[in-house]
Design an enzyme around this catalytic site. Structure first.
Site, PDB file in Angstrom:
ATOM      1  N   GLU A 180       0.875  -1.156   0.128  1.00 12.72           N
ATOM      2  CA  GLU A 180      -0.063   0.014  -0.024  1.00 12.72           C
ATOM      3  C   GLU A 180       0.799   1.167  -0.028  1.00 12.72           C
ATOM      4  O   GLU A 180       1.805   1.225   0.616  1.00 12.72           O
ATOM      5  CB  GLU A 180      -0.897   0.004   1.411  1.00 12.72           C
ATOM      6  CG  GLU A 180      -1.761   1.306   1.293  1.00 12.72           C
ATOM      7  CD  GLU A 180      -3.145   1.234   2.103  1.00 12.72           C
ATOM      8  OE1 GLU A 180      -2.737   0.050   3.072  1.00 12.72           O
ATOM      9  OE2 GLU A 180      -3.920   1.851   2.297  1.00 12.72           O
ATOM     10  N   ARG A 181       0.622   2.083  -0.927  1.00 15.42           N
ATOM     11  CA  ARG A 181       1.481   3.513  -1.202  1.00 15.42           C
ATOM     12  C   ARG A 181       2.794   3.269  -1.256  1.00 15.42           C
ATOM     13  O   ARG A 181       3.848   3.484  -0.913  1.00 15.42           O
ATOM     14  CB  ARG A 181       1.235   4.286   0.140  1.00 15.42           C
ATOM     15  CG  ARG A 181      -0.289   4.353   0.304  1.00 15.42           C
ATOM     16  CD  ARG A 181      -1.256   5.051  -0.384  1.00 15.42           C
ATOM     17  NE  ARG A 181      -2.410   5.174  -0.266  1.00 15.42           N
ATOM     18  CZ  ARG A 181      -3.599   5.575  -1.090  1.00 15.42           C
ATOM     19  NH1 ARG A 181      -3.478   5.651  -2.246  1.00 15.42           N
ATOM     20  NH2 ARG A 181      -4.678   5.401  -0.646  1.00 15.42           N
ATOM     21  N   LYS A 300      -4.484  -0.329  13.753  1.00 12.76           N
ATOM     22  CA  LYS A 300      -5.373   0.497  13.275  1.00 12.76           C
ATOM     23  C   LYS A 300      -6.732   0.213  13.640  1.00 12.76           C
ATOM     24  O   LYS A 300      -7.124  -0.642  12.914  1.00 12.76           O
ATOM     25  CB  LYS A 300      -4.894   0.927  11.648  1.00 12.76           C
ATOM     26  CG  LYS A 300      -5.880   1.447  11.025  1.00 12.76           C
ATOM     27  CD  LYS A 300      -5.748   1.860   9.544  1.00 12.76           C
ATOM     28  CE  LYS A 300      -6.475   2.621   8.961  1.00 12.76           C
ATOM     29  NZ  LYS A 300      -5.902   3.060   7.328  1.00 12.76           N
ATOM     30  N   GLU A 304     -10.902   4.304   9.416  1.00 11.37           N
ATOM     31  CA  GLU A 304     -11.106   4.147   7.834  1.00 11.37           C
ATOM     32  C   GLU A 304     -11.802   2.698   7.666  1.00 11.37           C
ATOM     33  O   GLU A 304     -11.262   1.980   6.902  1.00 11.37           O
ATOM     34  CB  GLU A 304      -9.852   4.322   7.040  1.00 11.37           C
ATOM     35  CG  GLU A 304      -9.220   5.756   6.993  1.00 11.37           C
ATOM     36  CD  GLU A 304      -8.312   5.880   6.240  1.00 11.37           C
ATOM     37  OE1 GLU A 304      -7.168   5.283   6.304  1.00 11.37           O
ATOM     38  OE2 GLU A 304      -7.974   7.083   5.813  1.00 11.37           O
ATOM     39  N   ARG A 337      -2.529   3.417  16.854  1.00  9.67           N
ATOM     40  CA  ARG A 337      -2.422   4.531  16.074  1.00  9.67           C
ATOM     41  C   ARG A 337      -3.611   5.533  16.585  1.00  9.67           C
ATOM     42  O   ARG A 337      -4.828   5.141  16.548  1.00  9.67           O
ATOM     43  CB  ARG A 337      -2.680   4.052  14.577  1.00  9.67           C
ATOM     44  CG  ARG A 337      -1.511   3.399  14.249  1.00  9.67           C
ATOM     45  CD  ARG A 337      -1.417   2.846  12.662  1.00  9.67           C
ATOM     46  NE  ARG A 337      -1.101   3.581  11.852  1.00  9.67           N
ATOM     47  CZ  ARG A 337      -1.740   4.170  10.545  1.00  9.67           C
ATOM     48  NH1 ARG A 337      -2.980   3.856  10.455  1.00  9.67           N
ATOM     49  NH2 ARG A 337      -1.068   4.871   9.742  1.00  9.67           N
ATOM     50  N   ARG A 349     -12.266  17.274  10.247  1.00  9.07           N
ATOM     51  CA  ARG A 349     -11.478  16.344  10.361  1.00  9.07           C
ATOM     52  C   ARG A 349     -10.024  16.390  11.288  1.00  9.07           C
ATOM     53  O   ARG A 349      -9.661  15.601  11.941  1.00  9.07           O
ATOM     54  CB  ARG A 349     -11.159  15.637   9.182  1.00  9.07           C
ATOM     55  CG  ARG A 349     -10.216  14.420   9.130  1.00  9.07           C
ATOM     56  CD  ARG A 349      -9.912  13.645   7.845  1.00  9.07           C
ATOM     57  NE  ARG A 349      -8.708  13.088   7.687  1.00  9.07           N
ATOM     58  CZ  ARG A 349      -8.258  12.476   6.716  1.00  9.07           C
ATOM     59  NH1 ARG A 349      -9.009  12.548   5.576  1.00  9.07           N
ATOM     60  NH2 ARG A 349      -7.211  11.748   6.390  1.00  9.07           N
ATOM     61  N   ASP A 378      -3.138  14.274   7.289  1.00 13.20           N
ATOM     62  CA  ASP A 378      -2.452  12.778   6.562  1.00 13.20           C
ATOM     63  C   ASP A 378      -1.331  12.965   6.066  1.00 13.20           C
ATOM     64  O   ASP A 378      -1.460  12.831   4.485  1.00 13.20           O
ATOM     65  CB  ASP A 378      -3.631  12.198   5.829  1.00 13.20           C
ATOM     66  CG  ASP A 378      -3.264  10.767   5.360  1.00 13.20           C
ATOM     67  OD1 ASP A 378      -2.217  10.317   5.879  1.00 13.20           O
ATOM     68  OD2 ASP A 378      -3.816  10.136   4.723  1.00 13.20           O
ATOM     69  N   GLU A 400       4.704   9.299  14.025  1.00 14.24           N
ATOM     70  CA  GLU A 400       4.629   8.479  12.630  1.00 14.24           C
ATOM     71  C   GLU A 400       5.019   9.724  11.587  1.00 14.24           C
ATOM     72  O   GLU A 400       4.150  10.303  11.418  1.00 14.24           O
ATOM     73  CB  GLU A 400       3.448   7.742  12.749  1.00 14.24           C
ATOM     74  CG  GLU A 400       3.251   6.950  11.609  1.00 14.24           C
ATOM     75  CD  GLU A 400       2.046   6.458  11.155  1.00 14.24           C
ATOM     76  OE1 GLU A 400       0.906   6.228  12.214  1.00 14.24           O
ATOM     77  OE2 GLU A 400       1.876   5.690  10.258  1.00 14.24           O
ATOM     78  N   GLU A 406       3.848   9.245  -0.722  1.00 15.21           N
ATOM     79  CA  GLU A 406       2.390   8.895  -1.219  1.00 15.21           C
ATOM     80  C   GLU A 406       1.732  10.340  -1.639  1.00 15.21           C
ATOM     81  O   GLU A 406       1.227  10.508  -2.809  1.00 15.21           O
ATOM     82  CB  GLU A 406       1.511   8.617   0.100  1.00 15.21           C
ATOM     83  CG  GLU A 406       0.200   8.568  -0.337  1.00 15.21           C
ATOM     84  CD  GLU A 406      -0.893   8.234   1.043  1.00 15.21           C
ATOM     85  OE1 GLU A 406      -0.155   7.862   1.991  1.00 15.21           O
ATOM     86  OE2 GLU A 406      -1.850   8.164   0.450  1.00 15.21           O
ATOM     87  N   HIS A 534      -4.180  18.539   0.554  1.00 12.39           N
ATOM     88  CA  HIS A 534      -5.252  17.368   0.090  1.00 12.39           C
ATOM     89  C   HIS A 534      -5.807  17.872  -1.371  1.00 12.39           C
ATOM     90  O   HIS A 534      -7.052  17.796  -1.402  1.00 12.39           O
ATOM     91  CB  HIS A 534      -6.194  17.487   1.092  1.00 12.39           C
ATOM     92  CG  HIS A 534      -6.614  15.890   1.068  1.00 12.39           C
ATOM     93  ND1 HIS A 534      -7.513  15.383   0.199  1.00 12.39           N
ATOM     94  CD2 HIS A 534      -6.657  14.962   2.218  1.00 12.39           C
ATOM     95  CE1 HIS A 534      -7.922  14.155   0.366  1.00 12.39           C
ATOM     96  NE2 HIS A 534      -7.344  13.763   1.768  1.00 12.39           N
ATOM     97  N   TRP A 556     -12.788  13.312   2.019  1.00 15.16           N
ATOM     98  CA  TRP A 556     -11.636  12.898   1.193  1.00 15.16           C
ATOM     99  C   TRP A 556     -11.593  13.519   0.052  1.00 15.16           C
ATOM    100  O   TRP A 556     -10.935  13.310  -1.005  1.00 15.16           O
ATOM    101  CB  TRP A 556     -12.149  11.174   0.808  1.00 15.16           C
ATOM    102  CG  TRP A 556     -11.761  10.308   1.891  1.00 15.16           C
ATOM    103  CD1 TRP A 556     -11.132  10.260   3.138  1.00 15.16           C
ATOM    104  CD2 TRP A 556     -12.185   8.994   1.766  1.00 15.16           C
ATOM    105  NE1 TRP A 556     -10.966   9.444   3.801  1.00 15.16           N
ATOM    106  CE2 TRP A 556     -11.891   8.246   3.014  1.00 15.16           C
ATOM    107  CE3 TRP A 556     -12.863   8.164   0.984  1.00 15.16           C
ATOM    108  CZ2 TRP A 556     -11.976   7.045   3.538  1.00 15.16           C
ATOM    109  CZ3 TRP A 556     -13.150   6.459   1.334  1.00 15.16           C
ATOM    110  CH2 TRP A 556     -12.471   6.195   2.626  1.00 15.16           C
TER     111      TRP A 556
HETATM  112  O1  GCW Z   1      -2.257   8.223   4.083  1.00 14.83           O
HETATM  113  C1  GCW Z   1      -3.337   7.292   4.418  1.00 14.83           C
HETATM  114  C2  GCW Z   1      -3.076   6.524   3.088  1.00 14.83           C
HETATM  115  C3  GCW Z   1      -3.582   5.087   3.607  1.00 14.83           C
HETATM  116  C4  GCW Z   1      -3.081   4.534   4.808  1.00 14.83           C
HETATM  117  C5  GCW Z   1      -3.693   5.459   5.925  1.00 14.83           C
HETATM  118  C6  GCW Z   1      -3.324   5.027   7.078  1.00 14.83           C
HETATM  119  C7  GCW Z   1      -2.462   2.287   5.823  1.00 14.83           C
HETATM  120  O2  GCW Z   1      -3.659   6.879   2.161  1.00 14.83           O
HETATM  121  O3  GCW Z   1      -3.314   4.293   2.252  1.00 14.83           O
HETATM  122  O4  GCW Z   1      -3.353   3.377   5.264  1.00 14.83           O
HETATM  123  O5  GCW Z   1      -3.446   6.792   5.585  1.00 14.83           O
HETATM  124  O6  GCW Z   1      -2.002   5.807   7.811  1.00 14.83           O
HETATM  125  O7  GCW Z   1      -3.987   4.469   7.955  1.00 14.83           O
END
Ligand code: GCW
Length: 716
Positions: A180-181, A300, A304, A337, A349, A378, A400, A406, A534, A556
């Protein structure tokens, strides 16, 4: 004939050398130094004296031999006593051999080390002494770095110990091989061939991590599911842990909160249910039987769409503590997290994680770390620091950072993240008066925590160069070094990295470090200047899409964040807006609440500002916005120009790839600038400031672009 032969041999060896420069060796290239350096260093590196044979000591020996033979072109003899001048003595404080040197090793700290020029048995020597084996390993890498970066080693008196306890890479790798990413190929973990086949790459991964002090790795993605906890996979996890152990690296796993239901046959995952607790206890025992030094869990939860304690009306603390209790007897930790927000919640948010977690301060077990992203949204190109830093003094907060780019151009854009990390870590939370920096929260010194941590979401995959580009390696590197000491300068670390990765040539080092140091600001400018964020494409996050409202959830969508309308642009987070400013300590809140006092770089993050507003520069906001976007593109052009002048300093392969990637970056920077200006102009209705070129294409053209199979997007 001889001449012909020599020529052929010459070109052959050239070709071999060039072939080897594919980035695989990272910053541990150990290529032969200049003749003067070799002469200078050889006097201090004639033999290696060791007196212990633990797996870590064996790894140290191998690394020193490999490093010194590469750098100095001679193999080191190994012995157990000093036989002449120029010995390198390696060991730990507990070795009697080292005790005999009478070095001051008091309060060295866990994993700390000293490197000292000494006289041993009447001979000059260099002693590398760790508080433990891992410390000695770190010392050995530090010693090699001195040579790699051309430092004097005549009178050494160095002392180092990590300022943060857990220095961890989080891999967002799935068991199916996707990342992922991830922009550097597939997952490195070849689960199918494990546990039998232990790819030598795993050892090189461990070496690279140890060389920068990283001591933990979370193997799987935070949304990977529960399968990793089945015996079939735990056996494979144990094999990786065996490979990493000599390098001081512990393995951690992301777990899914609903695992007791998914693989345990239970009807609930309620953390207060005794069957659930018993299931986790047995699971922890099973893991520790296979991996005695297992690090713990990363979670997590209720984020999401992931399951979590709130599904049962419990709090995050209930969930984290239940897991903490089963790990505690084994010495494991929970990294829980704080990346939590809910679309059901209409509130800004940016405020949600704080609202959720702040009331839980003091409710977590002492083997729980709350893992907080650097900013409240994010991992955007720029965000203010997360308001939780400094707001939960009774909780161990770990940082973190995202290492994988990304939101910063994937593999191809040259964006050195050191300045981003440094900016966040040196931000003053003011939570306990002036000087309460994020770094001091994270290293535990501000609030008296001994359990401390920093995690980086890795940018590593199966690509030969590990990270998808040579310059992305610098982001792995700088993350590790900053996790060791969060007060280090990103410039100094960039310089170390350039010297080790490319060359010590001063002209090259100077130009490339300057280019790296400006690269993050360039990206901010061509993507999201003046506190915007974003604005990227939906889902896959590739390219600009400030107009996009296609995502299912409001927060989003780019339009949620920039809020541009005919009057102005920006998200009002002041006291009369969403009041997110109130989550910061009073002096910071007051500053961010005031349009006049808010630094330009956060302006549109905190304020909705009229297009015609006069900025500090005397120009209007609209003018400044266009100017920043344009500046970003110009900066990339300058980076290309800088690189053009550096042809010939390094191997052709890496040189050419960087050159091509910079060309891609320029193209995409132009695209970002033009698409954003075209869109914002359609909203502001204002003419372009004089002297600024119009976008290359129409807004409709930019809006029509869509992309399939973008790398790193797990939903394809
Ligand atoms: O930055 C976003 C990403 C997701 C990621 C999420 C997270 C792991 O787009 O891909 O999933 O954060 O940190 O949980």
């Amino acid at each position: 004939m001889l001449a012909v032969l020599m020529l052929t041999m010459g070109s052959l060896s050239c070709a071999t050398r060039a072939r080897a420069e594919d980035g695989y060796d990272l910053w541990l290239r150990y290529r032969l130094l200049t003749p003067e350096q070799v002469k200078r260093y050889r006097r201090h590196a004639s033999e290696l004296v060791v007196d212990s044979f633990t797996p870590t000591q064996i790894a140290i020996r191998k690394e020193l031999q490999r490093g010194l033979s590469g750098l100095l072109g001679q193999n080191l003899r190994t012995s157990d006593t000093v036989t002449g001048d120029g010995a390198i003595i390696v060991g730990t404080v507990s070795s009697s051999f080292i005790a005999h040197l009478r070095l001051d090793t008091a309060n060295l700290g866990h994993d700390g080390y000293v490197i000292r020029s000494v006289v041993a048995d009447g001979h000059t020597a260099i002693a590398i002494v760790g508080n433990n084996d891992t410390g000695a390993l770190y010392g050995a890498f530090h010693f090699l770095r001195l040579l790699q970066t051309g430092q004097p080693i005549e009178h050494l008196d160095l002392r180092e110990s990590p300022q943060i306890k857990l220095r961890v890479l989080d891999h967002w790798d799935y068991l199916n091989g996707k990342v992922e990413r991830g922009y550097a190929g597939a997952s490195m973990w070849d689960w199918w061939k494990l546990p039998d086949w232990r790819d030598p790459r795993y050892t090189d991964y461990a070496r690279a991590n140890a060389s920068i002090g990283i001591n933990g790795t979370v193997l799987n993605d935070v949304t990977d599911g529960a399968t990793i906890l089945t015996p079939f996979y735990l056996e494979k996890v144990a094999a990786l842990a065996d490979v990493f152990r000599p390098y001081g690296i512990r393995v951690y796993l992301s777990i899914r909160f609903s695992a007791p239901m998914e693989i345990g046959g239970l009807k609930t995952a309620d953390p207060l249910d005794s069957r659930v607790q018993a299931w986790w206890r047995a699971k922890a025992d099973e893991i520790y039987k296979r991996v005695p030094d297992f690090g713990g869990f990363l979670v997590k939860a209720n984020s999401e769409g992931q399951p979590g304690p709130k599904d049962y009306g419990r709090t995050h603390a209930d969930g984290a503590n239940m897991l903490a209790d089963v790990l505690a007897p084994h010495g494991g930790v929970v990294m829980w997290r704080a990346f939590v927000y809910s679309q059901a919640n209409p509130d800004d948010r940016a405020k949600q994680a704080y609202n959720e977690f702040k009331p839980l301060d003091g409710h977590f077990r002492n083997n729980v770390l709350l893992q907080v992203k650097n900013g409240p949204i994010d991992f955007q190109p720029r965000e203010p620091f997360h308001p939780l830093f400094g707001a939960m003094p009774k909780t161990a907060l770990m940082m973190e950072f995202e290492i994988t780019k990304e939101y910063l151009g994937f593999a191809t854009h040259l964006v050195y993240l050191g300045p981003l990390y440094e900016e966040v870590l040196s931000s003053d939370t003011m939570s306990r008066g002036k000087g309460s920096t994020v770094a001091k929260v994270v290293d535990g010194s501000l609030e008296g925590h001994s359990l401390t941590g920093m995690a980086g979401d890795a940018n590593i995959g199966t690509d030969r160069d590990w990270c998808g580009s040579d310059f992305n390696q610098a982001n792995w590197y700088v993350f590790g070094r900053m996790a060791w000491d969060p007060t280090q300068s990103s410039r100094a670390l960039a310089e170390d990295w350039v010297r080790m990765t490319f060359t010590n040539n001063e002209a090259f080092v100077k130009s490339v470090v300057a280019m790296m140091m400006g690269s993050r600001e360039a990206a901010v400018d061509y993507m999201t200047p003046l506190g915007l964020l974003h604005l990227m494409g939906p889902g896959h996050h590739y390219g600009p899409a400030p107009w996009d409202a296609s995502e299912s959830e409001a927060d989003w969508r780019p339009v949620y964040y920039h809020r541009a309308d005919h009057q102005g642009i920006g998200f009002d987070r002041t006291r009369t807006g969403s009041n997110a400013v109130a989550e910061y300590a009073p002096p910071i809140a007051t500053q961010f609440n005031d349009l006049k006092q808010t630094p330009d770089q956060f302006l549109l993050y905190f304020h909705h500002v009229p297009w015609e507003y006069r900025m500090r520069s005397g120009q209007t906001l609209w003018y400044e916005l266009v100017a920043h976007y344009t500046q970003g593109v110009d900066d990339v052009k300058k980076m290309r120009e800088t690189w053009r002048h550096l042809d010939g300093y390094i191997d052709d392969e890496r040189y050419q790839q960087v050159a091509t990637f910079l060309a891609i970056q320029e193209k995409e920077a132009q695209w970002w600038r033009d698409a954003c200006i075209a869109y914002f102009q359609s909203v502001s209705g204002l003419p372009l400031p004089v002297g600024y070129a119009p976008p290359l294409h129409s807004l409709r053209y930019y809006e029509s672009l869509s992309f399939l199979y973008v790398p790193g997007f797990s939903s394809w």
